[in-house]
Design an enzyme around this catalytic site. Structure first.
Site, mmCIF file in Angstrom:
data_model
loop_
_atom_site.group_PDB
_atom_site.id
_atom_site.type_symbol
_atom_site.label_atom_id
_atom_site.label_comp_id
_atom_site.label_asym_id
_atom_site.label_seq_id
_atom_site.Cartn_x
_atom_site.Cartn_y
_atom_site.Cartn_z
ATOM 1 N N LYS A 94 0.857 -1.189 0.000
ATOM 2 C CA LYS A 94 0.000 0.000 0.000
ATOM 3 C C LYS A 94 0.886 1.229 0.000
ATOM 4 C CE LYS A 94 -3.932 2.139 0.292
ATOM 5 N NZ LYS A 94 -3.563 2.855 -0.963
ATOM 6 N N GLN A 115 7.327 3.825 3.874
ATOM 7 C CA GLN A 115 5.907 3.453 3.890
ATOM 8 C C GLN A 115 5.672 2.197 4.723
ATOM 9 O OE1 GLN A 115 3.901 5.537 1.496
ATOM 10 N NE2 GLN A 115 2.286 4.934 2.891
ATOM 11 N N LYS A 118 5.566 3.348 8.300
ATOM 12 C CA LYS A 118 4.403 4.214 8.484
ATOM 13 C C LYS A 118 3.117 3.394 8.552
ATOM 14 C CE LYS A 118 4.265 7.556 5.497
ATOM 15 N NZ LYS A 118 3.972 8.500 4.385
ATOM 16 N N LYS A 130 5.340 1.700 -3.142
ATOM 17 C CA LYS A 130 5.306 3.056 -3.713
ATOM 18 C C LYS A 130 5.582 2.935 -5.195
ATOM 19 C CE LYS A 130 4.921 7.405 -2.335
ATOM 20 N NZ LYS A 130 4.312 8.017 -1.137
ATOM 21 N N GLY A 169 -2.634 8.254 -4.256
ATOM 22 C CA GLY A 169 -1.972 9.466 -4.742
ATOM 23 C C GLY A 169 -0.713 9.814 -3.954
ATOM 24 N N ASP A 170 0.087 10.667 -4.538
ATOM 25 C CA ASP A 170 1.237 11.302 -3.882
ATOM 26 C C ASP A 170 1.479 12.575 -4.698
ATOM 27 O OD1 ASP A 170 3.542 10.840 -1.826
ATOM 28 O OD2 ASP A 170 4.622 11.371 -3.635
ATOM 29 N N THR A 213 -4.255 13.500 5.164
ATOM 30 C CA THR A 213 -2.831 13.659 5.484
ATOM 31 C C THR A 213 -2.616 14.988 6.219
ATOM 32 O OG1 THR A 213 -2.363 12.439 3.460
ATOM 33 C CG2 THR A 213 -0.500 13.490 4.554
ATOM 34 N N ASN A 244 -2.029 19.074 -1.866
ATOM 35 C CA ASN A 244 -3.031 18.378 -1.057
ATOM 36 C C ASN A 244 -2.739 18.449 0.439
ATOM 37 O OD1 ASN A 244 -3.501 15.422 0.281
ATOM 38 N ND2 ASN A 244 -5.286 16.154 -0.825
ATOM 39 N N SER A 382 -6.765 5.793 3.789
ATOM 40 C CA SER A 382 -6.790 4.869 2.641
ATOM 41 C C SER A 382 -7.140 3.463 3.130
ATOM 42 C CB SER A 382 -5.430 4.832 1.947
ATOM 43 O OG SER A 382 -5.297 5.901 1.048
#
Ligand code: NDP
Ligand code: AKG
Length: 450
Positions: A94, A115, A118, A130, A169-170, A213, A244, A382
Protein backbone atom coordinates in the site's frame (compact mmCIF):
# COMPACT_ATOMS: atom_id res chain seq x y z
CA UNK A 1 37.33 4.75 21.11
CA UNK A 2 34.70 4.48 18.38
CA UNK A 3 31.18 3.74 19.62
CA UNK A 4 30.47 0.05 18.82
CA UNK A 5 26.94 0.83 17.68
CA UNK A 6 28.21 3.49 15.23
CA UNK A 7 30.73 1.04 13.81
CA UNK A 8 27.96 -1.48 13.20
CA UNK A 9 25.84 1.19 11.50
CA UNK A 10 28.77 2.16 9.28
CA UNK A 11 29.42 -1.47 8.33
CA UNK A 12 25.75 -2.05 7.57
CA UNK A 13 25.51 1.14 5.51
CA UNK A 14 28.67 0.35 3.53
CA UNK A 15 26.94 -2.79 2.24
CA UNK A 16 23.69 -0.94 1.52
CA UNK A 17 25.52 1.75 -0.45
CA UNK A 18 27.59 -0.78 -2.42
CA UNK A 19 24.50 -2.76 -3.35
CA UNK A 20 22.23 0.20 -4.17
CA UNK A 21 24.62 2.55 -5.92
CA UNK A 22 23.53 6.09 -6.62
CA UNK A 23 20.28 5.75 -4.66
CA UNK A 24 21.12 8.55 -2.23
CA UNK A 25 17.62 9.16 -0.84
CA UNK A 26 17.24 5.43 -0.18
CA UNK A 27 20.60 5.36 1.67
CA UNK A 28 19.43 8.37 3.72
CA UNK A 29 16.14 6.71 4.73
CA UNK A 30 17.84 3.41 5.61
CA UNK A 31 20.62 5.10 7.61
CA UNK A 32 18.09 6.88 9.83
CA UNK A 33 16.28 3.64 10.59
CA UNK A 34 19.47 1.65 11.17
CA UNK A 35 20.80 4.29 13.58
CA UNK A 36 17.57 4.09 15.61
CA UNK A 37 17.40 0.31 15.53
CA UNK A 38 20.99 -0.85 16.07
CA UNK A 39 20.98 -0.51 19.90
CA UNK A 40 17.51 -2.13 20.00
CA UNK A 41 18.71 -5.04 17.85
CA UNK A 42 21.70 -5.54 20.13
CA UNK A 43 19.26 -5.99 23.01
CA UNK A 44 16.94 -8.22 20.95
CA UNK A 45 19.30 -10.51 19.00
CA UNK A 46 16.52 -12.76 17.67
CA UNK A 47 15.76 -10.10 15.02
CA UNK A 48 19.43 -9.94 14.09
CA UNK A 49 19.69 -13.70 13.84
CA UNK A 50 16.71 -13.74 11.47
CA UNK A 51 18.31 -10.94 9.38
CA UNK A 52 15.05 -8.98 9.54
CA UNK A 53 16.64 -5.62 8.73
CA UNK A 54 18.67 -7.08 5.85
CA UNK A 55 15.41 -8.48 4.43
CA UNK A 56 13.42 -5.30 5.03
CA UNK A 57 15.79 -3.15 2.95
CA UNK A 58 15.43 -5.48 -0.04
CA UNK A 59 12.15 -4.89 -1.94
CA UNK A 60 10.08 -8.03 -2.40
CA UNK A 61 9.68 -6.96 -6.01
CA UNK A 62 10.61 -4.00 -8.25
CA UNK A 63 8.56 -3.48 -11.38
CA UNK A 64 9.93 -1.07 -13.98
CA UNK A 65 8.23 -0.44 -17.29
CA UNK A 66 7.92 1.67 -20.42
CA UNK A 67 5.05 4.17 -20.58
CA UNK A 68 4.50 5.39 -24.16
CA UNK A 69 1.80 7.99 -24.81
CA UNK A 70 0.89 10.52 -27.48
CA UNK A 71 0.87 14.25 -26.70
CA UNK A 72 -1.60 16.83 -28.08
CA UNK A 73 0.68 17.53 -31.04
CA UNK A 74 0.55 13.87 -32.04
CA UNK A 75 4.16 13.26 -30.96
CA UNK A 76 5.04 10.02 -29.14
CA UNK A 77 6.44 10.51 -25.64
CA UNK A 78 8.11 7.82 -23.52
CA UNK A 79 8.30 7.83 -19.74
CA UNK A 80 9.47 5.26 -17.23
CA UNK A 81 7.00 3.73 -14.77
CA UNK A 82 7.77 1.96 -11.48
CA UNK A 83 6.10 0.07 -8.68
CA UNK A 84 8.18 -0.94 -5.67
CA UNK A 85 6.48 -3.76 -3.77
CA UNK A 86 8.53 -3.42 -0.63
CA UNK A 87 6.98 -5.53 2.12
CA UNK A 88 3.76 -7.54 2.44
CA UNK A 89 4.32 -9.10 5.87
CA UNK A 90 1.29 -7.41 7.48
CA UNK A 91 -0.99 -6.74 4.50
CA UNK A 92 -1.21 -5.96 0.78
CA UNK A 93 1.37 -3.50 -0.56
CA UNK A 94 0.00 0.00 0.00
CA UNK A 95 1.37 3.40 -0.94
CA UNK A 96 1.05 6.25 -3.37
CA UNK A 97 2.08 6.94 -6.95
CA UNK A 98 4.26 10.00 -7.61
CA UNK A 99 4.33 11.81 -10.94
CA UNK A 100 7.25 14.24 -10.99
CA UNK A 101 10.24 14.71 -13.34
CA UNK A 102 12.67 13.94 -10.47
CA UNK A 103 11.24 10.44 -9.89
CA UNK A 104 13.83 7.67 -10.03
CA UNK A 105 14.40 4.25 -8.49
CA UNK A 106 16.23 5.59 -5.40
CA UNK A 107 13.51 8.10 -4.55
CA UNK A 108 10.75 5.52 -4.87
CA UNK A 109 12.71 2.97 -2.82
CA UNK A 110 13.14 5.52 -0.03
CA UNK A 111 9.42 6.26 -0.12
CA UNK A 112 8.49 2.55 -0.20
CA UNK A 113 10.85 1.78 2.69
CA UNK A 114 9.40 4.59 4.84
CA UNK A 115 5.91 3.45 3.89
CA UNK A 116 6.48 0.04 5.48
CA UNK A 117 7.12 1.60 8.90
CA UNK A 118 4.40 4.21 8.48
CA UNK A 119 1.75 1.70 7.52
CA UNK A 120 2.71 -0.51 10.43
CA UNK A 121 2.29 2.46 12.80
CA UNK A 122 -1.29 3.07 11.61
CA UNK A 123 -2.40 -0.12 13.44
CA UNK A 124 -4.07 -1.27 10.18
CA UNK A 125 -3.15 -4.39 8.13
CA UNK A 126 -1.21 -2.59 5.38
CA UNK A 127 2.06 -3.64 3.75
CA UNK A 128 4.30 -1.05 2.07
CA UNK A 129 4.84 0.01 -1.52
CA UNK A 130 5.31 3.06 -3.71
CA UNK A 131 5.38 3.84 -7.40
CA UNK A 132 5.22 6.51 -10.02
CA UNK A 133 6.90 7.92 -13.06
CA UNK A 134 9.19 10.71 -14.27
CA UNK A 135 6.19 12.12 -16.18
CA UNK A 136 5.71 15.84 -15.42
CA UNK A 137 2.02 16.76 -15.19
CA UNK A 138 2.87 20.50 -15.12
CA UNK A 139 1.69 22.24 -18.26
CA UNK A 140 0.00 19.12 -19.66
CA UNK A 141 -3.62 19.19 -20.82
CA UNK A 142 -6.25 16.99 -19.13
CA UNK A 143 -6.23 14.79 -22.25
CA UNK A 144 -2.46 14.33 -22.11
CA UNK A 145 -2.65 13.40 -18.41
CA UNK A 146 -5.44 10.94 -19.22
CA UNK A 147 -3.50 9.30 -22.04
CA UNK A 148 -0.43 8.99 -19.82
CA UNK A 149 -2.48 7.48 -16.96
CA UNK A 150 -4.15 5.00 -19.29
CA UNK A 151 -0.81 3.84 -20.67
CA UNK A 152 0.68 3.63 -17.15
CA UNK A 153 -2.23 1.51 -15.91
CA UNK A 154 -2.19 -0.72 -18.99
CA UNK A 155 1.02 -2.20 -17.62
CA UNK A 156 0.49 -1.68 -13.87
CA UNK A 157 -2.89 -3.46 -13.82
CA UNK A 158 -1.30 -6.90 -14.16
CA UNK A 159 0.68 -6.39 -10.93
CA UNK A 160 -1.96 -4.91 -8.59
CA UNK A 161 -5.33 -5.85 -7.11
CA UNK A 162 -7.48 -5.14 -4.04
CA UNK A 163 -5.81 -7.95 -2.06
CA UNK A 164 -2.35 -7.64 -3.62
CA UNK A 165 -1.25 -4.04 -4.06
CA UNK A 166 -3.41 -0.93 -3.69
CA UNK A 167 -1.85 2.32 -5.01
CA UNK A 168 -3.07 5.85 -4.19
CA UNK A 169 -1.97 9.47 -4.74
CA UNK A 170 1.24 11.30 -3.88
CA UNK A 171 2.94 14.32 -5.49
CA UNK A 172 1.29 15.01 -8.85
CA UNK A 173 -1.45 12.42 -8.32
CA UNK A 174 -4.80 13.64 -7.01
CA UNK A 175 -8.47 12.95 -7.73
CA UNK A 176 -8.13 13.59 -11.48
CA UNK A 177 -5.32 11.07 -11.98
CA UNK A 178 -6.87 8.42 -9.68
CA UNK A 179 -10.03 8.70 -11.82
CA UNK A 180 -8.18 8.07 -15.09
CA UNK A 181 -6.18 5.20 -13.53
CA UNK A 182 -9.29 3.57 -12.06
CA UNK A 183 -11.20 3.88 -15.33
CA UNK A 184 -8.46 2.09 -17.24
CA UNK A 185 -8.09 -0.67 -14.62
CA UNK A 186 -11.84 -1.32 -14.71
CA UNK A 187 -11.86 -1.35 -18.51
CA UNK A 188 -9.05 -3.88 -18.83
CA UNK A 189 -9.93 -6.14 -15.89
CA UNK A 190 -13.72 -5.85 -16.10
CA UNK A 191 -14.04 -5.58 -12.31
CA UNK A 192 -15.14 -2.82 -9.98
CA UNK A 193 -12.93 -3.22 -6.91
CA UNK A 194 -11.07 -1.16 -4.35
CA UNK A 195 -7.81 -1.42 -6.31
CA UNK A 196 -6.95 2.23 -5.72
CA UNK A 197 -7.70 4.62 -2.86
CA UNK A 198 -8.40 8.32 -3.06
CA UNK A 199 -11.31 7.52 -5.36
CA UNK A 200 -14.22 9.92 -5.97
CA UNK A 201 -17.08 9.71 -3.48
CA UNK A 202 -19.52 8.54 -6.16
CA UNK A 203 -17.35 5.55 -7.09
CA UNK A 204 -16.03 4.03 -3.88
CA UNK A 205 -14.01 6.82 -2.28
CA UNK A 206 -14.02 7.63 1.41
CA UNK A 207 -15.04 10.88 3.01
CA UNK A 208 -12.02 12.66 4.56
CA UNK A 209 -9.41 10.89 2.34
CA UNK A 210 -8.47 14.15 0.56
CA UNK A 211 -8.18 15.92 3.91
CA UNK A 212 -6.58 13.04 5.82
CA UNK A 213 -2.83 13.66 5.48
CA UNK A 214 -3.07 17.36 6.34
CA UNK A 215 -5.63 16.87 9.12
CA UNK A 216 -3.65 13.92 10.49
CA UNK A 217 -0.40 15.92 10.63
CA UNK A 218 -2.17 18.66 12.58
CA UNK A 219 -3.72 16.09 14.96
CA UNK A 220 -0.21 14.70 15.51
CA UNK A 221 1.16 18.20 16.16
CA UNK A 222 -1.66 18.76 18.67
CA UNK A 223 -0.68 15.54 20.47
CA UNK A 224 2.92 16.76 20.68
CA UNK A 225 1.74 20.13 22.02
CA UNK A 226 -0.39 18.41 24.67
CA UNK A 227 2.84 16.93 26.13
CA UNK A 228 3.75 20.58 26.92
CA UNK A 229 0.18 21.37 28.10
CA UNK A 230 -0.32 23.54 25.02
CA UNK A 231 -2.67 23.58 22.03
CA UNK A 232 -2.80 24.93 18.46
CA UNK A 233 -4.78 27.98 19.54
CA UNK A 234 -2.88 31.21 18.94
CA UNK A 235 0.15 29.56 17.34
CA UNK A 236 1.86 31.07 14.31
CA UNK A 237 2.62 28.36 11.76
CA UNK A 238 4.91 28.25 8.70
CA UNK A 239 3.85 25.73 6.06
CA UNK A 240 5.61 24.78 2.83
CA UNK A 241 3.90 23.42 -0.25
CA UNK A 242 0.43 24.35 -1.45
CA UNK A 243 -0.79 20.98 -2.66
CA UNK A 244 -3.03 18.38 -1.06
CA UNK A 245 -1.23 18.01 2.28
CA UNK A 246 -0.55 21.72 2.79
CA UNK A 247 -4.11 22.77 1.88
CA UNK A 248 -5.82 20.59 4.47
CA UNK A 249 -3.20 21.25 7.14
CA UNK A 250 -4.09 24.94 6.75
CA UNK A 251 -7.81 24.16 6.96
CA UNK A 252 -7.45 22.24 10.23
CA UNK A 253 -5.10 24.82 11.79
CA UNK A 254 -7.60 27.60 11.03
CA UNK A 255 -10.34 25.48 12.66
CA UNK A 256 -8.19 24.95 15.78
CA UNK A 257 -7.40 28.66 16.16
CA UNK A 258 -3.85 28.80 14.80
CA UNK A 259 -2.51 31.24 12.21
CA UNK A 260 -0.75 30.00 9.05
CA UNK A 261 1.49 32.69 7.55
CA UNK A 262 3.24 30.94 4.64
CA UNK A 263 2.61 28.63 1.68
CA UNK A 264 4.97 27.77 -1.15
CA UNK A 265 5.52 25.90 -4.38
CA UNK A 266 8.69 25.01 -6.23
CA UNK A 267 9.01 28.63 -7.44
CA UNK A 268 8.89 30.48 -4.09
CA UNK A 269 6.80 31.29 -1.02
CA UNK A 270 4.20 33.83 0.09
CA UNK A 271 4.24 35.49 3.51
CA UNK A 272 0.88 36.65 4.84
CA UNK A 273 1.46 38.07 8.35
CA UNK A 274 -2.29 38.46 8.99
CA UNK A 275 -2.78 34.76 8.37
CA UNK A 276 -4.49 32.67 5.70
CA UNK A 277 -8.22 32.64 6.46
CA UNK A 278 -10.92 30.38 4.98
CA UNK A 279 -11.64 32.74 2.11
CA UNK A 280 -7.98 32.95 1.12
CA UNK A 281 -7.68 29.17 1.44
CA UNK A 282 -10.63 28.72 -0.94
CA UNK A 283 -8.67 30.85 -3.44
CA UNK A 284 -5.61 28.55 -3.01
CA UNK A 285 -7.72 25.42 -3.60
CA UNK A 286 -9.18 26.86 -6.79
CA UNK A 287 -5.77 28.16 -7.90
CA UNK A 288 -3.95 24.87 -7.34
CA UNK A 289 -6.59 22.19 -7.93
CA UNK A 290 -8.54 23.70 -10.86
CA UNK A 291 -6.47 26.38 -12.56
CA UNK A 292 -3.15 24.68 -11.64
CA UNK A 293 -1.49 28.09 -11.25
CA UNK A 294 1.48 29.37 -9.22
CA UNK A 295 1.40 30.45 -5.55
CA UNK A 296 2.78 33.88 -6.57
CA UNK A 297 -0.80 34.70 -7.69
CA UNK A 298 -1.81 34.66 -4.00
CA UNK A 299 0.59 37.54 -3.36
CA UNK A 300 -0.85 39.51 -6.28
CA UNK A 301 -4.44 38.83 -5.22
CA UNK A 302 -4.06 39.62 -1.50
CA UNK A 303 -1.25 42.19 -1.62
CA UNK A 304 1.30 40.25 0.44
CA UNK A 305 5.01 39.59 -0.11
CA UNK A 306 6.28 36.83 -2.43
CA UNK A 307 9.82 35.50 -2.19
CA UNK A 308 10.93 34.03 -5.51
CA UNK A 309 13.21 30.98 -5.31
CA UNK A 310 13.12 30.85 -1.49
CA UNK A 311 11.69 28.52 1.17
CA UNK A 312 9.58 29.73 4.09
CA UNK A 313 11.90 28.69 6.94
CA UNK A 314 13.25 32.22 7.43
CA UNK A 315 10.00 33.65 8.86
CA UNK A 316 9.25 33.91 12.58
CA UNK A 317 6.93 31.10 13.68
CA UNK A 318 6.10 28.86 16.64
CA UNK A 319 5.51 25.76 14.56
CA UNK A 320 6.70 24.56 11.14
CA UNK A 321 4.95 22.00 8.93
CA UNK A 322 7.01 21.08 5.86
CA UNK A 323 4.42 19.73 3.39
CA UNK A 324 6.17 19.87 0.01
CA UNK A 325 8.95 17.36 -0.66
CA UNK A 326 12.08 15.55 0.59
CA UNK A 327 15.14 17.44 1.89
CA UNK A 328 13.46 20.84 1.90
CA UNK A 329 14.85 21.77 5.36
CA UNK A 330 18.65 21.80 5.53
CA UNK A 331 21.10 22.64 8.33
CA UNK A 332 20.85 26.41 7.82
CA UNK A 333 17.05 26.28 7.66
CA UNK A 334 16.92 24.22 10.87
CA UNK A 335 19.21 26.65 12.72
CA UNK A 336 17.21 29.62 11.47
CA UNK A 337 13.90 28.08 12.53
CA UNK A 338 15.19 27.50 16.06
CA UNK A 339 16.83 30.93 16.26
CA UNK A 340 13.49 32.50 15.32
CA UNK A 341 11.69 30.68 18.14
CA UNK A 342 10.20 27.66 16.36
CA UNK A 343 9.80 24.81 18.85
CA UNK A 344 7.76 22.22 16.94
CA UNK A 345 8.44 20.73 13.51
CA UNK A 346 5.84 18.26 12.24
CA UNK A 347 6.57 16.63 8.87
CA UNK A 348 3.55 16.53 6.53
CA UNK A 349 5.88 15.59 3.67
CA UNK A 350 8.05 12.46 3.45
CA UNK A 351 11.62 13.01 4.74
CA UNK A 352 11.52 16.82 4.28
CA UNK A 353 14.35 17.38 6.78
CA UNK A 354 17.92 16.38 5.93
CA UNK A 355 19.64 14.10 8.50
CA UNK A 356 21.72 17.06 9.71
CA UNK A 357 18.56 19.14 10.22
CA UNK A 358 16.96 16.27 12.17
CA UNK A 359 20.06 16.08 14.39
CA UNK A 360 19.75 19.81 15.12
CA UNK A 361 16.08 19.47 16.06
CA UNK A 362 16.75 16.52 18.36
CA UNK A 363 19.85 18.05 19.97
CA UNK A 364 17.84 21.24 20.57
CA UNK A 365 15.16 19.08 22.20
CA UNK A 366 12.33 20.73 20.29
CA UNK A 367 9.22 18.70 19.43
CA UNK A 368 10.07 16.92 16.17
CA UNK A 369 7.50 14.64 14.50
CA UNK A 370 9.02 12.60 11.62
CA UNK A 371 6.95 12.07 8.48
CA UNK A 372 6.50 8.33 8.88
CA UNK A 373 4.51 9.05 12.06
CA UNK A 374 3.13 12.54 11.46
CA UNK A 375 1.83 12.11 7.90
CA UNK A 376 0.43 8.59 8.37
CA UNK A 377 -3.14 9.93 8.42
CA UNK A 378 -3.39 9.78 4.64
CA UNK A 379 -2.58 6.12 4.30
CA UNK A 380 -4.60 5.38 7.44
CA UNK A 381 -7.76 6.75 5.81
CA UNK A 382 -6.79 4.87 2.64
CA UNK A 383 -6.88 1.76 4.85
CA UNK A 384 -10.34 2.84 6.04
CA UNK A 385 -11.38 3.30 2.40
CA UNK A 386 -10.29 -0.30 1.73
CA UNK A 387 -12.37 -1.50 4.71
CA UNK A 388 -15.43 0.38 3.47
CA UNK A 389 -14.93 -1.02 -0.06
CA UNK A 390 -14.69 -4.57 1.29
CA UNK A 391 -17.89 -4.11 3.29
CA UNK A 392 -19.54 -2.24 0.38
CA UNK A 393 -20.69 0.60 2.59
CA UNK A 394 -19.66 4.17 3.37
CA UNK A 395 -19.04 5.70 6.79
CA UNK A 396 -20.02 9.26 7.64
CA UNK A 397 -17.55 12.13 7.76
CA UNK A 398 -17.73 12.15 11.55
CA UNK A 399 -17.01 8.44 11.79
CA UNK A 400 -13.95 8.57 9.51
CA UNK A 401 -12.61 11.71 11.20
CA UNK A 402 -13.02 10.16 14.67
CA UNK A 403 -11.11 7.06 13.53
CA UNK A 404 -8.38 9.22 11.98
CA UNK A 405 -8.01 11.21 15.21
CA UNK A 406 -7.79 8.01 17.25
CA UNK A 407 -5.18 6.51 14.91
CA UNK A 408 -3.00 9.65 15.11
CA UNK A 409 -3.27 9.57 18.88
CA UNK A 410 -2.32 5.86 18.92
CA UNK A 411 0.69 6.57 16.68
CA UNK A 412 1.75 9.34 19.05
CA UNK A 413 1.45 6.96 21.99
CA UNK A 414 3.59 4.34 20.19
CA UNK A 415 6.29 6.98 19.54
CA UNK A 416 6.27 8.00 23.19
CA UNK A 417 6.39 4.38 24.35
CA UNK A 418 9.49 3.56 22.30
CA UNK A 419 11.10 7.01 22.16
CA UNK A 420 10.98 8.45 25.69
CA UNK A 421 14.29 8.63 27.55
CA UNK A 422 14.92 8.60 31.32
CA UNK A 423 14.85 12.41 31.43
CA UNK A 424 11.38 12.43 29.84
CA UNK A 425 12.46 13.68 26.37
CA UNK A 426 10.64 11.98 23.51
CA UNK A 427 12.77 11.14 20.47
CA UNK A 428 9.90 10.60 18.03
CA UNK A 429 12.29 9.39 15.30
CA UNK A 430 13.49 6.54 17.47
CA UNK A 431 9.96 5.86 18.72
CA UNK A 432 8.48 5.69 15.21
CA UNK A 433 11.29 3.51 13.88
CA UNK A 434 11.16 0.96 16.69
CA UNK A 435 7.34 1.02 16.92
CA UNK A 436 6.94 0.60 13.15
CA UNK A 437 9.63 -2.09 12.97
CA UNK A 438 8.24 -4.38 15.68
CA UNK A 439 4.94 -5.35 14.08
CA UNK A 440 6.50 -6.03 10.67
CA UNK A 441 9.48 -7.85 12.19
CA UNK A 442 7.29 -10.11 14.32
CA UNK A 443 5.11 -10.93 11.31
CA UNK A 444 8.21 -11.77 9.27
CA UNK A 445 9.52 -13.99 12.08
CA UNK A 446 6.22 -15.94 11.99
CA UNK A 447 6.21 -16.37 8.22
CA UNK A 448 9.58 -18.09 7.75
CA UNK A 449 12.51 -16.89 5.68
CA UNK A 450 10.47 -15.06 3.05
N1 NDP B 1 -1.03 13.01 -0.64
C1 NDP B 1 -0.91 12.26 0.42
O1 NDP B 1 -1.88 11.65 0.91
C2 NDP B 1 0.40 12.13 1.11
C3 NDP B 1 1.49 12.89 0.74
N2 NDP B 1 2.64 12.81 1.47
C4 NDP B 1 3.80 13.62 1.14
O2 NDP B 1 3.47 15.00 1.26
C5 NDP B 1 4.24 15.78 0.34
C6 NDP B 1 3.33 16.62 -0.52
O3 NDP B 1 2.45 15.76 -1.25
P1 NDP B 1 1.07 16.27 -1.87
O4 NDP B 1 0.61 17.48 -1.15
O5 NDP B 1 0.20 15.08 -1.96
O6 NDP B 1 1.53 16.63 -3.34
P2 NDP B 1 0.93 17.74 -4.33
O7 NDP B 1 1.41 17.34 -5.66
O8 NDP B 1 -0.51 17.93 -4.09
O9 NDP B 1 1.69 19.06 -3.86
C7 NDP B 1 3.06 19.10 -3.77
C8 NDP B 1 3.49 20.50 -3.35
O10 NDP B 1 4.88 20.48 -3.08
C9 NDP B 1 5.58 21.32 -4.00
N3 NDP B 1 6.79 20.64 -4.46
C10 NDP B 1 6.88 19.43 -5.07
N4 NDP B 1 8.15 19.16 -5.39
C11 NDP B 1 8.87 20.21 -4.97
C12 NDP B 1 10.24 20.52 -5.00
N5 NDP B 1 11.14 19.68 -5.54
N6 NDP B 1 10.64 21.70 -4.44
C13 NDP B 1 9.73 22.55 -3.89
N7 NDP B 1 8.42 22.32 -3.85
C14 NDP B 1 7.99 21.16 -4.37
C15 NDP B 1 4.63 21.50 -5.17
O11 NDP B 1 4.95 22.68 -5.87
P3 NDP B 1 4.93 22.67 -7.49
O12 NDP B 1 3.48 22.62 -7.84
O13 NDP B 1 5.62 23.92 -7.89
O14 NDP B 1 5.67 21.43 -7.91
C16 NDP B 1 3.29 21.53 -4.44
O15 NDP B 1 3.06 22.77 -3.85
C17 NDP B 1 5.12 14.77 -0.40
O16 NDP B 1 6.33 14.62 0.27
C18 NDP B 1 4.31 13.48 -0.28
O17 NDP B 1 5.13 12.33 -0.43
C19 NDP B 1 2.73 12.02 2.59
C20 NDP B 1 1.68 11.26 2.98
C21 NDP B 1 0.47 11.17 2.22
O1 AKG C 1 -2.85 6.52 0.78
C1 AKG C 1 -1.94 5.82 0.41
O2 AKG C 1 -2.03 4.64 0.14
C2 AKG C 1 -0.56 6.37 0.19
C3 AKG C 1 -0.18 7.59 0.93
C4 AKG C 1 1.27 7.84 0.69
O3 AKG C 1 1.75 7.70 -0.42
C5 AKG C 1 2.13 8.17 1.79
O4 AKG C 1 1.75 7.94 2.94
O5 AKG C 1 3.26 8.67 1.55
Amino acid sequence: MANISNVKVDEFMAKVIAKNQGETEFHQAVQEVVESLMPFLDENPEYKFSKILERMIEPERVIMFRVPWVDDKGEIQVNRGYRIEMNSAIGPYKGGLRLHPTVNLGILKFLAFEQVFKNSLTTLPLGGGKGGSDFDPKGKSDNEVMRFCQSFMTELQRHIGPNTDVPAGDIGVGGREIGYLFGQYKRIRNEFTGVLTGKGLEWGGSLIRPEATGYGAVYFAEQMLITKSESMKGKTVAISGSGNVAQYAVEKIIELGGKVVTLSDSSGYIYDPKGIDSEKLAFVLELKNSRRGRISEYAEKFGVEYFEGKRPWEVKCDLALPCATQNEINTDDAKLLIKNGCYLVCEGANMPSTPEAVDIFIESKILFGPGKAANAGGVAVSGLEMSQNSMRLAWTREEVDARLKQIMSDIHETCVKHGKDDAGFVNYVKGANIGGFLKVANAMMSQGYV
